[in-house]
Design a protein around this motif. Sequence first.
Motif, mmCIF file in Angstrom:
data_model
loop_
_atom_site.group_PDB
_atom_site.id
_atom_site.type_symbol
_atom_site.label_atom_id
_atom_site.label_comp_id
_atom_site.label_asym_id
_atom_site.label_seq_id
_atom_site.Cartn_x
_atom_site.Cartn_y
_atom_site.Cartn_z
ATOM 1 N N LYS A 283 3.920 -2.050 -7.745
ATOM 2 C CA LYS A 283 2.463 -1.920 -7.892
ATOM 3 C C LYS A 283 1.991 -2.865 -8.996
ATOM 4 O O LYS A 283 2.513 -2.841 -10.106
ATOM 5 C CB LYS A 283 2.101 -0.471 -8.237
ATOM 6 C CG LYS A 283 0.620 -0.287 -8.585
ATOM 7 C CD LYS A 283 0.278 1.178 -8.869
ATOM 8 C CE LYS A 283 -1.087 1.283 -9.552
ATOM 9 N NZ LYS A 283 -1.452 2.667 -9.876
ATOM 10 N N THR B 54 -16.559 -6.633 -6.427
ATOM 11 C CA THR B 54 -15.639 -5.493 -6.436
ATOM 12 C C THR B 54 -16.232 -4.332 -7.237
ATOM 13 O O THR B 54 -16.609 -4.502 -8.388
ATOM 14 C CB THR B 54 -14.287 -5.881 -7.075
ATOM 15 O OG1 THR B 54 -13.816 -7.051 -6.433
ATOM 16 C CG2 THR B 54 -13.272 -4.768 -6.954
ATOM 17 N N ILE B 55 -16.320 -3.202 -6.599
ATOM 18 C CA ILE B 55 -16.751 -1.980 -7.282
ATOM 19 C C ILE B 55 -15.575 -1.016 -7.191
ATOM 20 O O ILE B 55 -15.065 -0.798 -6.096
ATOM 21 C CB ILE B 55 -17.985 -1.349 -6.603
ATOM 22 C CG1 ILE B 55 -19.174 -2.324 -6.586
ATOM 23 C CG2 ILE B 55 -18.370 -0.031 -7.278
ATOM 24 C CD1 ILE B 55 -19.831 -2.581 -7.911
ATOM 25 N N LYS C 75 7.771 -5.730 -1.508
ATOM 26 C CA LYS C 75 6.364 -5.644 -1.143
ATOM 27 C C LYS C 75 5.536 -5.483 -2.413
ATOM 28 O O LYS C 75 5.814 -4.615 -3.242
ATOM 29 C CB LYS C 75 6.139 -4.442 -0.226
ATOM 30 C CG LYS C 75 4.700 -4.337 0.218
ATOM 31 C CD LYS C 75 4.520 -3.222 1.213
ATOM 32 C CE LYS C 75 3.041 -2.937 1.351
ATOM 33 N NZ LYS C 75 2.779 -1.879 2.310
ATOM 34 N N TYR D 22 -6.440 3.257 -13.334
ATOM 35 C CA TYR D 22 -5.646 2.508 -12.365
ATOM 36 C C TYR D 22 -4.346 1.949 -12.964
ATOM 37 O O TYR D 22 -3.450 1.552 -12.250
ATOM 38 C CB TYR D 22 -6.460 1.347 -11.784
ATOM 39 C CG TYR D 22 -7.751 1.761 -11.118
ATOM 40 C CD1 TYR D 22 -7.801 2.901 -10.321
ATOM 41 C CD2 TYR D 22 -8.913 1.021 -11.281
ATOM 42 C CE1 TYR D 22 -8.979 3.286 -9.710
ATOM 43 C CE2 TYR D 22 -10.095 1.402 -10.672
ATOM 44 C CZ TYR D 22 -10.126 2.534 -9.884
ATOM 45 O OH TYR D 22 -11.299 2.907 -9.291
ATOM 46 N N GLY E 69 -0.753 -6.385 7.361
ATOM 47 C CA GLY E 69 -1.785 -7.042 6.557
ATOM 48 C C GLY E 69 -2.183 -6.268 5.330
ATOM 49 O O GLY E 69 -1.586 -5.258 4.983
ATOM 50 N N GLN F 187 -4.953 -4.595 4.523
ATOM 51 C CA GLN F 187 -5.543 -3.282 4.679
ATOM 52 C C GLN F 187 -5.580 -2.921 6.145
ATOM 53 O O GLN F 187 -5.444 -3.767 7.009
ATOM 54 C CB GLN F 187 -6.971 -3.257 4.141
ATOM 55 C CG GLN F 187 -7.010 -3.175 2.630
ATOM 56 C CD GLN F 187 -8.423 -3.306 2.130
ATOM 57 O OE1 GLN F 187 -9.357 -2.891 2.776
ATOM 58 N NE2 GLN F 187 -8.566 -3.890 0.966
ATOM 59 N N GLY F 188 -5.782 -1.662 6.397
ATOM 60 C CA GLY F 188 -5.830 -1.220 7.775
ATOM 61 C C GLY F 188 -7.130 -1.615 8.440
ATOM 62 O O GLY F 188 -7.960 -2.294 7.868
ATOM 63 N N GLN G 206 2.102 -4.409 -3.888
ATOM 64 C CA GLN G 206 0.858 -3.693 -3.595
ATOM 65 C C GLN G 206 -0.065 -3.938 -4.780
ATOM 66 O O GLN G 206 0.240 -3.547 -5.901
ATOM 67 C CB GLN G 206 1.144 -2.202 -3.451
ATOM 68 C CG GLN G 206 -0.069 -1.400 -3.084
ATOM 69 C CD GLN G 206 0.161 0.080 -3.313
ATOM 70 O OE1 GLN G 206 0.054 0.574 -4.421
ATOM 71 N NE2 GLN G 206 0.510 0.776 -2.254
ATOM 72 N N TRP H 141 -3.625 -3.994 -6.888
ATOM 73 C CA TRP H 141 -4.894 -3.316 -7.130
ATOM 74 C C TRP H 141 -5.816 -4.292 -7.856
ATOM 75 O O TRP H 141 -5.504 -4.747 -8.953
ATOM 76 C CB TRP H 141 -4.686 -2.095 -8.012
ATOM 77 C CG TRP H 141 -3.867 -1.007 -7.405
ATOM 78 C CD1 TRP H 141 -2.719 -1.129 -6.674
ATOM 79 C CD2 TRP H 141 -4.129 0.396 -7.483
ATOM 80 N NE1 TRP H 141 -2.250 0.098 -6.301
ATOM 81 C CE2 TRP H 141 -3.095 1.050 -6.789
ATOM 82 C CE3 TRP H 141 -5.137 1.161 -8.077
ATOM 83 C CZ2 TRP H 141 -3.050 2.438 -6.668
ATOM 84 C CZ3 TRP H 141 -5.078 2.541 -7.963
ATOM 85 C CH2 TRP H 141 -4.048 3.167 -7.261
ATOM 86 N N VAL I 48 -12.090 -0.253 -7.002
ATOM 87 C CA VAL I 48 -10.835 -0.979 -6.798
ATOM 88 C C VAL I 48 -10.704 -1.399 -5.340
ATOM 89 O O VAL I 48 -11.205 -0.732 -4.443
ATOM 90 C CB VAL I 48 -9.641 -0.101 -7.248
ATOM 91 C CG1 VAL I 48 -9.506 1.128 -6.375
ATOM 92 C CG2 VAL I 48 -8.336 -0.865 -7.273
ATOM 93 N N GLU I 49 -10.104 -2.557 -5.122
ATOM 94 C CA GLU I 49 -9.779 -3.004 -3.767
ATOM 95 C C GLU I 49 -8.263 -3.241 -3.724
ATOM 96 O O GLU I 49 -7.642 -3.462 -4.763
ATOM 97 C CB GLU I 49 -10.493 -4.316 -3.441
ATOM 98 C CG GLU I 49 -12.007 -4.242 -3.463
ATOM 99 C CD GLU I 49 -12.594 -3.594 -2.213
ATOM 100 O OE1 GLU I 49 -11.856 -3.391 -1.240
ATOM 101 O OE2 GLU I 49 -13.794 -3.291 -2.243
ATOM 102 N N PHE I 50 -7.714 -3.236 -2.534
ATOM 103 C CA PHE I 50 -6.273 -3.375 -2.414
ATOM 104 C C PHE I 50 -5.873 -4.593 -1.604
ATOM 105 O O PHE I 50 -6.579 -5.015 -0.710
ATOM 106 C CB PHE I 50 -5.669 -2.149 -1.728
ATOM 107 C CG PHE I 50 -5.854 -0.901 -2.514
ATOM 108 C CD1 PHE I 50 -4.993 -0.593 -3.545
ATOM 109 C CD2 PHE I 50 -6.895 -0.035 -2.242
ATOM 110 C CE1 PHE I 50 -5.163 0.558 -4.286
ATOM 111 C CE2 PHE I 50 -7.080 1.111 -2.974
ATOM 112 C CZ PHE I 50 -6.223 1.406 -3.997
ATOM 113 N N ALA J 129 -1.934 -6.558 -0.196
ATOM 114 C CA ALA J 129 -0.484 -6.411 -0.173
ATOM 115 C C ALA J 129 0.138 -7.641 0.460
ATOM 116 O O ALA J 129 -0.469 -8.281 1.319
ATOM 117 C CB ALA J 129 -0.094 -5.163 0.617
#
Lengths: 213, 449
Positions: free
Chosen positions: A8, A38-39, A56, A75, A206, A208-209, A58, A60, A41-43, A45
Motif C-alpha cells: 500500500k 481529488t476530493i 501489486k 489514510y 485495471g 478500478q472496477g 495499491q 492511494w 482519496v482516489e485509488f 493499482a
Amino acid sequence: MSYAYLFKYIIIGDTGVGKSCLLLQFTDKRFQPVHDLTIGVEFGARMITIDGKQVKLQIWDTAGQEAFRSITRSYYRGAAGALLVYDITRRDTFNHLTTWLEDARQHSNSNMVIMLIGNKSDLESRRDVKREEGEAFAREHGLIFMETSAKTAANVEEAFINTAKEIYEKIQEGVFDINNEANGIKLGPQHSPAAAGGMAAGGLGGSQGGGCC
Amino acid sequence: MARPPPGSEAPEMFTVDLGQARSVRVFLTPGDPGCGQLVLCSRQSQYRILHFHCGGLEKLVCLLDGWKHLRSAGPAADDGGCRLFSVCGPSEQADTDHPEEGRHDPLSEDLWQRMVDHDGRLTDPDHLRRVVFFGGLAPSLRSTVWPLLLGVLSCSDSYSERQEHRHRLAEEFERICALPDAMSLSERAEFQRLVVSTVDKDVVRTEPGNPFFCGRANPNVQTLRRILLGFAAANPFLGYTQGMSDLLAPLLVILGEPADAFWALDALIKRSAAVICPRDDVMDVQLGYLRELLRLLTPDFYRHLSTVEDGLELLFTHRWLLLCFKREFAEPAALRIWEACWSCQQTRHFSLFVCAAICAAYAADVTDSAMNADAILLHFTSLSQHMDGDVVLRKARGLLYQFLSLDEVPCSLASLCTTEDGAGPWAGRRLAPVVCKGHDGGARCPAAR
C-alpha cells in the motif's frame, strides 16, 4: 494475474503538485493535465516485478489542501510506502515539506519508506527549487529523492519501482513483519494454500472496477 | 456485453474464475425484468460491474443459481473461494417504504402553475417541498424552484417582488466581486496565496468533461472563478475549500446567471447541513449523527464496523458528505438527491439518511466478506457512479420514516429532526420522546433542558 505481495502506497503533498498525474502516468501511461480535482482519496493499482516476483502496488492518491489534512492523516495507517511530492516551479510546495513529513512520520508506521519527489522537471525554465535543495532535504531526513515529470513520464516508473524495491529489501532484511497487515504489506493469494489463479484477466486488472457496456 | 471504452487496450472478452471471486451479486432494476447490474468482486476487492440494459440477467441468475446448488452439494468449501452469490432485488424493500412513497409525481410545469396564485405566490410551500421530496421535479423547473428550495428567494413573494429581490442580490454580488480590489497590499498578498492560487488551479479541473466548462479560456470557467473568489472575500472565515467548485458547477449550469449561482452557493453553504468545509468540528458532528443512525437503522453493518479497526471513523462517507454525493452517482441522480435534501422534509439532515441508505443497499458484501477499513473504502469507491440513485433515495425516505416511527429517540440524535437549529425552510418535527442513554465521563446531556 496473481501477486506475491501487495504494497500500500500513499501519495501526499500540496494541492496542484501533480499527485494524480503521477499516479495516472504510472498506472495508465498517459498524461491528462485536466482531470477531476481529488476530493478525499482516489485509488490506482499496478503490477510490477521485483526480483522475479509479482508485486501489486495499491496506491492511494489524496487531496492536497490544508483543510483536508485531518482526513488525509487517516489514510497513512497501514501504508508501506509514501510518495511525498512537491512542484519544482513553486517554492511554497517545497517549504511545506517539513509539515507533510511530520504528519507522515507521526501517523504512519515507523518503517514506511518515503520517497521525496520534485515533480514537473519538464518545466526547467520556470524552476524555483534547485535540484540540490531537494537532494539536501532528502539527505537530511533520510528519504530517497528523485525529480520526475508526470508530463514526459521521466523517472515516474523509477519513482514507484524504487520505492517498492526499498520496501522489498526491508522485507528481506526482516524489518517488516509481513504477517501484520498494519505494515501495508499483504501476501498474495498464491501464498495461501488455495493455490494460484486470482480473479484474473481482462478488464479486471485495471486501476478500478466498473465501466458501463 | 463488456465493450471496453474506445482506445483502451482491454480485450473484448474476459474470463472470471468464480472459484477465486469473493462474491457475485445481481442487482435487479425495479420494474424492468431482466435488467440491472451484475457485480463481480475479486478477493482483492476489485470490482467489475456489468450493466444489463436490455434484459437477459434473469437467465444468468438461473445459471448461477444452478452453480451455487452444485457447489453447496459438494465438499465443504473452505478453500477461500466464492461462497457468495445473491440476488438483491428491490422487492425486499416494499415493506420498509415511506407510506407516501409513490403518491407524488415529479413536479411538472402544469402542477407548478396550479401551486402559485396569479401573482406568483406559493399558496402552500410545504406542498411544494413534499412533492419535490417524494417525486422530484422536471428539469425545466429547476432554475425557478432551486432558489426557493434553498431559501434564496421567498415563496411568499410575488413574481415582481422576487424579481426586485434578485436585482438587489445581483447588485450585492457585484459589490462582493469588487472586494479584493479594496484590500490592502498585505491583505491582497494573503488572499492571493491562500485563495486565488488554489481557485485558479481548481476551476480548470472542475467538471472538465462537461461541454459547459471545457476548452481553453472558457468564459464559464472564469465565472466559476469570480464567484468563488467573491465568496471567499465576503466570508473570510470560510474562505475557499476544495469541493466548493464541484458544488458550484451544477448551480451555474442550471441557474445561468452568475449572481443567482453565487447566492445559491451561499445558501447551500450557510443554511443547509452540508459539510462544505471539512473542518474537524463540522465533520465530527455529522459523523457522530451518522454513527448513531447506522447503529439504529443498519445494525448488522454497524456491528461489523465496530469490530473493524477504525471502522467507525466512517472514512468511506467523507466524500459523500463533502460533495453531497455528487461523485457517487451519475449527475441526474445526484441532482435528484440534492433536491430531496434541499426540500427538507421532516429533517435538514436528509443527507445522513442517504448515507445510511447507501449502506443498507450496498454494504451486504462488506459484512459478508468481513472487510477491513481499507477494503470498505475501496468497496464504496469502486461503486461510485455505479449505484442506483433512485433505489437509494427511496430507501433513504424509508429509513427516515423508520427513524421517525421509533418509540424513542436517543438523545444523541435529538436535534436531527427538529426545527431548533434552523428555522424557516429547514422546518421539521420531532415525533418520539428523547431518551438520554448516558454520556462518557458524566458529560451533560445535550438534550437536557
